[in-house]
Design an enzyme around this catalytic site. Structure first.
Site, PDB file in Angstrom:
ATOM      1  N   TRP A  19       0.845  -1.189   0.000  1.00 19.57           N
ATOM      2  CA  TRP A  19       0.000   0.000   0.000  1.00 19.57           C
ATOM      3  C   TRP A  19       0.887   1.248   0.000  1.00 19.57           C
ATOM      4  O   TRP A  19       1.901   1.309   0.701  1.00 19.57           O
ATOM      5  CB  TRP A  19      -0.898  -0.023   1.233  1.00 19.57           C
ATOM      6  CG  TRP A  19      -2.063   0.938   1.179  1.00 19.57           C
ATOM      7  CD1 TRP A  19      -2.508   1.625   0.092  1.00 19.57           C
ATOM      8  CD2 TRP A  19      -2.918   1.281   2.262  1.00 19.57           C
ATOM      9  NE1 TRP A  19      -3.606   2.385   0.425  1.00 19.57           N
ATOM     10  CE2 TRP A  19      -3.880   2.198   1.758  1.00 19.57           C
ATOM     11  CE3 TRP A  19      -2.979   0.911   3.606  1.00 19.57           C
ATOM     12  CZ2 TRP A  19      -4.874   2.745   2.556  1.00 19.57           C
ATOM     13  CZ3 TRP A  19      -3.980   1.456   4.391  1.00 19.57           C
ATOM     14  CH2 TRP A  19      -4.912   2.356   3.871  1.00 19.57           C
ATOM     15  N   ASP A  47       1.685  -8.726  -0.822  1.00 19.30           N
ATOM     16  CA  ASP A  47       0.259  -8.402  -0.872  1.00 19.30           C
ATOM     17  C   ASP A  47       0.059  -7.068  -1.589  1.00 19.30           C
ATOM     18  O   ASP A  47       0.712  -6.079  -1.275  1.00 19.30           O
ATOM     19  CB  ASP A  47      -0.280  -8.305   0.565  1.00 19.30           C
ATOM     20  CG  ASP A  47      -1.749  -7.915   0.617  1.00 19.30           C
ATOM     21  OD1 ASP A  47      -2.590  -8.809   0.792  1.00 19.30           O
ATOM     22  OD2 ASP A  47      -2.053  -6.711   0.493  1.00 19.30           O
ATOM     23  N   TYR A  52      -4.659   0.005  -4.907  1.00 14.24           N
ATOM     24  CA  TYR A  52      -3.490   0.726  -4.434  1.00 14.24           C
ATOM     25  C   TYR A  52      -2.870   1.540  -5.570  1.00 14.24           C
ATOM     26  O   TYR A  52      -2.272   0.995  -6.499  1.00 14.24           O
ATOM     27  CB  TYR A  52      -2.436  -0.238  -3.875  1.00 14.24           C
ATOM     28  CG  TYR A  52      -2.898  -1.086  -2.709  1.00 14.24           C
ATOM     29  CD1 TYR A  52      -4.062  -0.789  -1.992  1.00 14.24           C
ATOM     30  CD2 TYR A  52      -2.167  -2.196  -2.314  1.00 14.24           C
ATOM     31  CE1 TYR A  52      -4.472  -1.571  -0.932  1.00 14.24           C
ATOM     32  CE2 TYR A  52      -2.566  -2.977  -1.248  1.00 14.24           C
ATOM     33  CZ  TYR A  52      -3.724  -2.662  -0.562  1.00 14.24           C
ATOM     34  OH  TYR A  52      -4.128  -3.451   0.491  1.00 14.24           O
ATOM     35  N   HIS A 111     -11.956  -7.339  -1.944  1.00 19.13           N
ATOM     36  CA  HIS A 111     -11.323  -6.349  -1.065  1.00 19.13           C
ATOM     37  C   HIS A 111     -12.217  -5.927   0.100  1.00 19.13           C
ATOM     38  O   HIS A 111     -11.759  -5.785   1.228  1.00 19.13           O
ATOM     39  CB  HIS A 111     -10.898  -5.132  -1.890  1.00 19.13           C
ATOM     40  CG  HIS A 111      -9.736  -4.404  -1.311  1.00 19.13           C
ATOM     41  ND1 HIS A 111      -8.856  -3.665  -2.055  1.00 19.13           N
ATOM     42  CD2 HIS A 111      -9.293  -4.282  -0.051  1.00 19.13           C
ATOM     43  CE1 HIS A 111      -7.937  -3.134  -1.281  1.00 19.13           C
ATOM     44  NE2 HIS A 111      -8.183  -3.486  -0.068  1.00 19.13           N
ATOM     45  N   TYR A 191      -3.439  -6.999   8.164  1.00 21.73           N
ATOM     46  CA  TYR A 191      -2.852  -5.811   7.530  1.00 21.73           C
ATOM     47  C   TYR A 191      -2.673  -4.714   8.574  1.00 21.73           C
ATOM     48  O   TYR A 191      -3.286  -4.743   9.641  1.00 21.73           O
ATOM     49  CB  TYR A 191      -3.661  -5.354   6.319  1.00 21.73           C
ATOM     50  CG  TYR A 191      -5.000  -4.673   6.520  1.00 21.73           C
ATOM     51  CD1 TYR A 191      -5.098  -3.330   6.880  1.00 21.73           C
ATOM     52  CD2 TYR A 191      -6.181  -5.364   6.283  1.00 21.73           C
ATOM     53  CE1 TYR A 191      -6.327  -2.703   7.018  1.00 21.73           C
ATOM     54  CE2 TYR A 191      -7.430  -4.745   6.412  1.00 21.73           C
ATOM     55  CZ  TYR A 191      -7.495  -3.410   6.788  1.00 21.73           C
ATOM     56  OH  TYR A 191      -8.711  -2.797   6.918  1.00 21.73           O
TER      57      TYR A 191
END
Length: 282
Positions: A19, A47, A52, A111, A191
């Protein structure tokens, strides 16, 4: 380092997130070097998601793994809710695969929940897995009621993992979600495992208790936070770093075993939940 088993594949319990990577061309070399450093330190999981940077992170990851043997990397990507339909998902996945430079991802996640019926999304995820474009599929930002609903669908129990926010200052998933996933053999992906933005965390890097535990292990605060997240089996942590040394240090956190005294100290400073809390999301 302990491993996590996802759909039959064994991966180290600490991987890498992406990210906020890939957005600045001036940072590209550092970001690629960070991914390489993490892989060299023993990581396998990377990941990412189409969301993103609107694909920039996937493109960056694709550049980083271009000359790395495919079986040395476990790739996770995610489909946006707006693309999680029978009409759009395959096109969305194909675009992700192109940016990543691969023929398939190892795990493809929904997501977060959107307006498409869950049954339609799940059936399409399963179809794309059978088509060989992803080895397995899963979900993200699902709470326990979402998982129970998922399990009622014909293909629902074929989900291979659920990814949610989890760190020392955000322990809500411990009340019932982690236990449910353990009982249903559903691995958990954490996360933001070393903290979330200021609105959710407590400046973990400044906490005196964590500093005390870190000194005991001659480790960094971030390493202690990661060791804490993966203290239970079948939990995969995916910290993000654009710094090569930090990325490698993150992976080496998997070699730290926290003692009962360490855990008791951390529990006192950051108590476990005593009731069901709303799922923290970013």
């Amino acid at each position: 380092m302990q491993t996590v088993t996802i759909a039959g594949q064994h991966v180290p319990a600490i991987g890498m997130g992406s990210w906020n990577m890939g957005d600045d061309p001036l940072k590209e070399n550092d970001e690629i070097n960070a991914i390489h450093a993490g892989l060299d330190a023993g990581a396998k999981v990377i990941d990412t998601a189409e969301m993103y940077g609107s694909g920039n992170a996937e493109t960056l990851v694709g550049k980083a793994i271009k000359n790395i043997a495919r079986d040395q990397v476990y790739l996770i990507s995610k489909v946006l809710p707006s693309n999680a339909s029978k009409a759009k998902m395959e096109q969305s996945l194909d675009a992700s695969l192109k940016r990543l430079g691969v023929d398939e991802v190892d795990l493809y996640l929904y997501h977060w929940r959107g307006g498409v019926p869950l049954s339609e999304t799940v059936d399409e995820l399963q179809r794309l897995t059978q088509a060989g474009k992803t080895k397995a599929w899963g979900i993200s930002n699902f709470d326990i009621d979402d998982l129970k609903e998922l399990w009622q669908l014909p293909n629902g129990s074929k989900a291979a993992a659920n990814e949610d926010l989890y760190n020392l200052s955000s322990r809500g998933v411990e009340y019932s979600l982690l236990g449910w996933q353990k009982a249903h053999d559903l691995p958990f992906i954490a996360y933001s495992p070393v903290g979330a933005p200021d609105s959710l965390d407590s400046h973990l890097d400044e906490d005196k208790t964590i500093q005390t535990v870190a000194k005991r292990h001659q480790a960094s605060i971030y390493q202690i936070l990661l060791a804490w997240v993966i203290r239970q089996p079948q939990i995969l942590a995916i910290p993000q770093s654009s710094n090569a040394k930090h990325a490698a240090d993150n992976i080496h956190a998997g070699d730290i075993s926290l003692t009962k005294d360490d855990l008791a100290l951390l529990d006192k400073a950051f108590p476990a939940p005593t009731k069901k809390l709303p799922l923290d999301v970013l």
